[in-house]
Motif scaffolding. Structure first.
Motif, PDB file in Angstrom:
ATOM      1  N   THR A   1      -0.949   9.700  -4.005  1.00 35.35           N
ATOM      2  CA  THR A   1      -2.145   9.925  -3.199  1.00 35.35           C
ATOM      3  C   THR A   1      -1.825   9.577  -1.746  1.00 35.35           C
ATOM      4  O   THR A   1      -1.019   8.684  -1.471  1.00 35.35           O
ATOM      5  CB  THR A   1      -3.309   9.040  -3.683  1.00 35.35           C
ATOM      6  N   GLY A   2      -2.472  10.277  -0.823  1.00 29.32           N
ATOM      7  CA  GLY A   2      -2.280   9.983   0.586  1.00 29.32           C
ATOM      8  C   GLY A   2      -0.937  10.449   1.117  1.00 29.32           C
ATOM      9  O   GLY A   2      -0.078  10.941   0.368  1.00 29.32           O
ATOM     10  N   TYR A   3      -0.740  10.273   2.396  1.00 25.72           N
ATOM     11  CA  TYR A   3       0.488  10.748   3.057  1.00 25.72           C
ATOM     12  C   TYR A   3       1.502   9.619   3.155  1.00 25.72           C
ATOM     13  O   TYR A   3       1.181   8.489   3.560  1.00 25.72           O
ATOM     14  CB  TYR A   3       0.188  11.272   4.458  1.00 25.72           C
ATOM     15  N   VAL A   4       2.723   9.932   2.781  1.00 26.91           N
ATOM     16  CA  VAL A   4       3.850   9.017   2.958  1.00 26.91           C
ATOM     17  C   VAL A   4       5.004   9.858   3.484  1.00 26.91           C
ATOM     18  O   VAL A   4       5.290  10.935   2.946  1.00 26.91           O
ATOM     19  CB  VAL A   4       4.257   8.342   1.625  1.00 26.91           C
TER      20      VAL A   4
ATOM     21  N   SER B   1       0.833  -1.208   0.000  1.00 27.87           N
ATOM     22  CA  SER B   1       0.000   0.000   0.000  1.00 27.87           C
ATOM     23  C   SER B   1       0.866   1.256   0.000  1.00 27.87           C
ATOM     24  O   SER B   1       0.506   2.277  -0.602  1.00 27.87           O
ATOM     25  CB  SER B   1      -0.935   0.010   1.207  1.00 27.87           C
ATOM     26  N   THR B   2       2.016   1.205   0.672  1.00 28.23           N
ATOM     27  CA  THR B   2       2.910   2.367   0.679  1.00 28.23           C
ATOM     28  C   THR B   2       3.457   2.630  -0.712  1.00 28.23           C
ATOM     29  O   THR B   2       3.510   3.784  -1.171  1.00 28.23           O
ATOM     30  CB  THR B   2       4.081   2.144   1.656  1.00 28.23           C
TER      31      THR B   2
ATOM     32  N   SER C   1       1.984   1.829  -3.472  1.00 29.96           N
ATOM     33  CA  SER C   1       0.846   2.325  -4.248  1.00 29.96           C
ATOM     34  C   SER C   1       0.632   3.816  -4.006  1.00 29.96           C
ATOM     35  O   SER C   1       0.372   4.577  -4.954  1.00 29.96           O
ATOM     36  CB  SER C   1      -0.420   1.549  -3.873  1.00 29.96           C
ATOM     37  N   LEU C   2       0.756   4.256  -2.762  1.00 30.79           N
ATOM     38  CA  LEU C   2       0.583   5.676  -2.447  1.00 30.79           C
ATOM     39  C   LEU C   2       1.657   6.530  -3.125  1.00 30.79           C
ATOM     40  O   LEU C   2       1.368   7.625  -3.623  1.00 30.79           O
ATOM     41  CB  LEU C   2       0.625   5.890  -0.931  1.00 30.79           C
TER      42      LEU C   2
ATOM     43  N   ARG D   1       9.115   7.536   1.291  1.00 30.46           N
ATOM     44  CA  ARG D   1       9.076   7.889  -0.124  1.00 30.46           C
ATOM     45  C   ARG D   1      10.451   7.708  -0.773  1.00 30.46           C
ATOM     46  O   ARG D   1      10.564   7.184  -1.887  1.00 30.46           O
ATOM     47  CB  ARG D   1       8.597   9.335  -0.298  1.00 30.46           C
TER      48      ARG D   1
ATOM     49  N   ASN E   1       1.015   6.424  -7.090  1.00 31.21           N
ATOM     50  CA  ASN E   1      -0.188   7.139  -7.507  1.00 31.21           C
ATOM     51  C   ASN E   1      -0.273   8.548  -6.940  1.00 31.21           C
ATOM     52  O   ASN E   1      -1.224   9.275  -7.248  1.00 31.21           O
ATOM     53  CB  ASN E   1      -1.441   6.350  -7.095  1.00 31.21           C
TER      54      ASN E   1
END
Length: 361
Positions: free
Chosen positions: A25-28, A16-17, A19-20, A33, A23
């Protein structure tokens, strides 16, 4: 083939990380990152663009509908739109309605089915306004008014008409001929409703371009200058413009025509034919082009022209479509057009300029 699972394993993070990060999207966290990006680089991972778009419910594809790309105005406009869309990370899918049967309908169907993100409409349409407003997807119209809730932009054609009139009046024109498309097409709503367009009611048209003819006529009438309108063919009918130019020049000795106003194509044809006939330009015949494309420099002599601002048109049109795409799906998004405009007048009017050449005195 390297996938996101491989990247997650290499980076030591969850799927999921990854994917974020991919894409966006969302906070990482910055650390996470950096680890994911390093793993992507190490594995030469290339994100699956189609999968990313499906995830976002986006195609990054915008349709541009024009009458024909054979016409220099629409070729120039399309080039500017494509460049501006690319700068926003969007691809262009071109529809030339004169060159592709049912192209407009197919594009709208693709928009309805979410196969593209939006459409910029730059061509005449025979569909009633409720057809376009019922689509409920991002649409922007250029030089067309497609109904409430659909953003519309256009050049300030009234300004263009006044600029031409002032030039012709100040240079002593006595008989001005305007060469353009079928006159009744400018009053398409009148035709649909069985009304007469003779009163030139601007409520009866979806064509804002009619304003430059009407403004020019009004200014010439006020100055006591004779004028008339000669019909050529539709926008893609170049032979129709050639025939109209020949008819006007044939009438010069009898009717005293001493000025012609037309699109770049009509004006360029007029310059070339007048030169062939050894008519002195601009002493005996003044010619003003309307659009200001590359054609104004290729007619045999540099033409005086009212130039539309293609850079600004593209910026505003693409800005509108990008905002409409971003707002789509937001139940509270404002889908109404700008308030305060006159009926059948674009929301945004972009100024035009008069560029002097060798075809006016």
């Amino acid at each position: 083939m390297v996938g996101m699972r491989d990247v997650a394993k290499e980076a030591g993070v969850s799927l999921s990380t990854v994917s974020l990060v991919v894409n966006k999207t969302g906070y990482v966290s910055d650390d996470m990152r950096a680890r994911v990006e390093a793993a992507m680089k190490e594995l030469n991972y290339v994100p699956n663009e189609l999968a990313r778009n499906l995830y976002k419910n986006r195609t990054n594809l915008v349709g541009v509908i024009v009458p024909t790309i054979r016409h220099p105005f629409f070729a120039t406009l399309t080039a500017h739109l494509q460049r501006e869309l690319a700068a926003q990370g969007l691809r262009t899918m071109l529809c030339s309605t004169a060159d592709a049967e049912n192209g407009e309908v197919e594009y709208v169907d693709m928009l309805r089915r979410h196969m593209m993100d939006g459409i910029i409409v730059c061509s005449h349409t025979t569909h009633p306004n409720d057809y376009w407003t019922s689509i409920h997807r991002p649409i922007v119209a250029f030089d067309r008014v497609l109904g409430g809730g659909i953003a519309s932009i256009g050049s300030d054609h009234e300004q263009g008409g006044r600029l031409m009139a002032h030039m012709l009046v100040n240079t002593g024109a006595h008989h001005v001929v305007m060469i353009g498309g079928p006159r009744d097409q400018f009053f398409d709503l009148a035709a649909r409703n069985g009304d007469s367009p003779d009163d030139f009611d601007l409520h009866k048209t979806t064509f804002p371009t009619v304003r430059y003819y009407l403004a020019l006529e009004q200014e010439l009438k006020a100055a006591g200058v004779r004028y008339e309108y000669v019909e050529a063919g539709n926008v893609e009918d170049f032979q129709g413009y050639k025939n109209a130019v020949n008819a006007v020049l044939n009438s010069m000795p009898v009717d005293g025509v001493d000025a012609v106003v037309s699109s770049d194509i009509g004006a360029a044809l007029c310059v070339r034919e007048a030169m062939r006939r050894h008519i002195s330009i601009p002493r005996d015949l003044q010619i003003i082009a309307y659009d200001g494309t590359y054609l104004t420099d290729l007619a045999g002599m540099k033409m005086t022209a009212v130039a539309q601002n293609f850079d600004k048109i593209a910026q505003v049109a693409v800005g509108n479509i990008v905002r409409a795409i971003a707002k789509e799906g937001d139940a509270k998004a404002d889908t109404t057009s700008a308030t305060g405009r006159k009926p059948y007048e674009p929301d945004v009017l972009i100024p035009v300029t008069l560029k002097l050449g060798d075809t006016t005195r």
